[in-house]
Enzyme design. Structure first.
Site, short mmCIF file in Angstrom:
data_model
loop_
_atom_site.label_atom_id
_atom_site.label_comp_id
_atom_site.label_asym_id
_atom_site.label_seq_id
_atom_site.Cartn_x
_atom_site.Cartn_y
_atom_site.Cartn_z
N LYS A 118 53.93 72.57 51.25
CA LYS A 118 52.64 70.98 51.47
C LYS A 118 52.05 71.52 50.70
O LYS A 118 50.59 72.68 51.06
CB LYS A 118 52.23 70.26 52.79
CG LYS A 118 53.86 69.51 53.22
CD LYS A 118 52.86 68.84 54.19
CE LYS A 118 51.52 69.00 55.17
NZ LYS A 118 51.31 68.31 56.00
N THR A 171 43.56 59.47 51.30
CA THR A 171 43.78 60.20 51.58
C THR A 171 45.04 60.62 53.50
O THR A 171 44.97 61.47 53.73
CB THR A 171 44.22 61.72 50.79
OG1 THR A 171 43.17 62.29 50.88
CG2 THR A 171 45.05 61.34 49.62
N GLY A 222 45.96 60.98 57.06
CA GLY A 222 47.20 60.32 57.45
C GLY A 222 48.00 60.81 56.35
O GLY A 222 48.73 60.31 57.20
N THR A 223 48.68 61.66 55.78
CA THR A 223 48.91 61.89 54.83
C THR A 223 50.55 63.02 54.92
O THR A 223 51.46 62.71 55.30
CB THR A 223 48.73 62.47 53.11
OG1 THR A 223 48.06 63.23 53.62
CG2 THR A 223 48.33 61.45 52.55
N GLY A 224 49.55 63.56 55.51
CA GLY A 224 50.60 65.08 57.04
C GLY A 224 51.98 64.43 57.85
O GLY A 224 52.74 64.50 57.96
N CYS A 225 50.78 62.98 58.38
CA CYS A 225 51.67 62.67 59.60
C CYS A 225 52.59 61.87 58.41
O CYS A 225 53.71 61.48 59.35
CB CYS A 225 50.56 61.40 60.45
SG CYS A 225 49.62 62.76 61.01
#
Length: 267
Positions: A174, A206, A208-211
């Protein structure tokens, strides 16, 4: 058949990341979500003030209960926190032939640590080889490979290759932590490399974007999508959630992305 995905991760009391973000994502994408809570966090958009690990016995009991009754089609692994949790999850997944999306959560958006340094080796040894897809951001990939944070496309690809050498079947590198007006994600599979690009949206919301991205990929795979299609769908969904994030007014720090941007009315 009802598509069911399982998230194994920590709880975010602020609702923007972790189990809460995963279940919102599953629901927004038409997938029934089940959960195994690996830790409780006292957390909001500004800070993580306390983390309480779930016992290994409780993690095992939750996994046993879910797998004994529900027809799980895909698993997402998020915040695990420590060696005991990693070992319990690895044991609970023994013999599991489902798609597994591993998001190696190490640090919250606030900068607070969510994975003990001592647990990185356990994550690398016990769970990375089970991953259908590993979804590290650039700092996480650096810690897992023991190399400096990648700054070029070639360095990202070198780290992705190294992570596949450790056992991951595929790696999504990412690019959210990189600089520039465009965000570049790189999906490396045995068949090659796919680039996913998007304009970098100017918002501080932003959290929680990865989750959310990893949960969306798991949702797609639970619905039967091949990995590249699930990643592309999840990428589009997350970009929509980021673009709509400022429609929400949640907290005073890094607010969450808008998981239900295509569902809620903001008229």
């Amino acid at each position: 058949m009802t598509a069911i995905a399982l998230t194994i991760a920590g709880s975010d009391s602020g609702g923007g990341a972790g189990i809460q973000a995963d279940l919102k994502t599953f629901s927004a994408l038409g997938v029934y979500g089940a959960s195994v809570v690996t830790a409780l966090t006292a957390q909001n958009t500004r800070t993580v003030s306390m983390v309480a690990p779930t016992s290994a016995a409780m993690i095992t009991a939750q996994m046993d209960a879910v797998f004994d009754d529900l027809d799980i089609r895909a698993v997402k692994l998020g915040m695990l926190g420590g060696v005991d949790a990693i070992r319990a999850v690895a044991e609970g997944l023994r013999g599991c032939d489902l798609p597994i999306v591993l998001d190696p959560v190490m640090v919250a958006k606030s900068g607070d640590a969510l994975l003990d340094d001592s647990a990185i080796g356990a994550l690398r040894d016990m769970l990375l080889p089970r991953a259908t897809l590993l979804t590290p951001n650039l700092p996480e990939a650096a810690r897992l490979t023991g190399t400096p944070t990648a700054r070029t496309r070639d360095q990202r690809l070198d780290q992705a290759q190294a992570l596949m050498g450790m056992g991951a079947q595929a790696v999504l590198m990412k690019g959210g932590h990189a600089e520039g007006a465009e965000c570049l994600d790189l999906l490396m599979t045995p068949g090659g490399v796919v680039e996913l690009t998007a304009p970098r949206h100017p918002t501080r919301n932003t959290h929680g974007t990865g989750c959310t991205l990893s949960a969306a990929i798991a949702a797609g795979m639970a619905q039967g999508l091949p990995l590249p299609d699930a990643v592309a769908m999840a990428h589009r969904y997350l970009q929509g959630a980021i673009r709509a994030a400022d429609m929400l007014s949640v907290g005073h720090g890094h607010g969450p992305v808008h998981h239900f941007h295509s569902v809620w009315s903001h008229a």
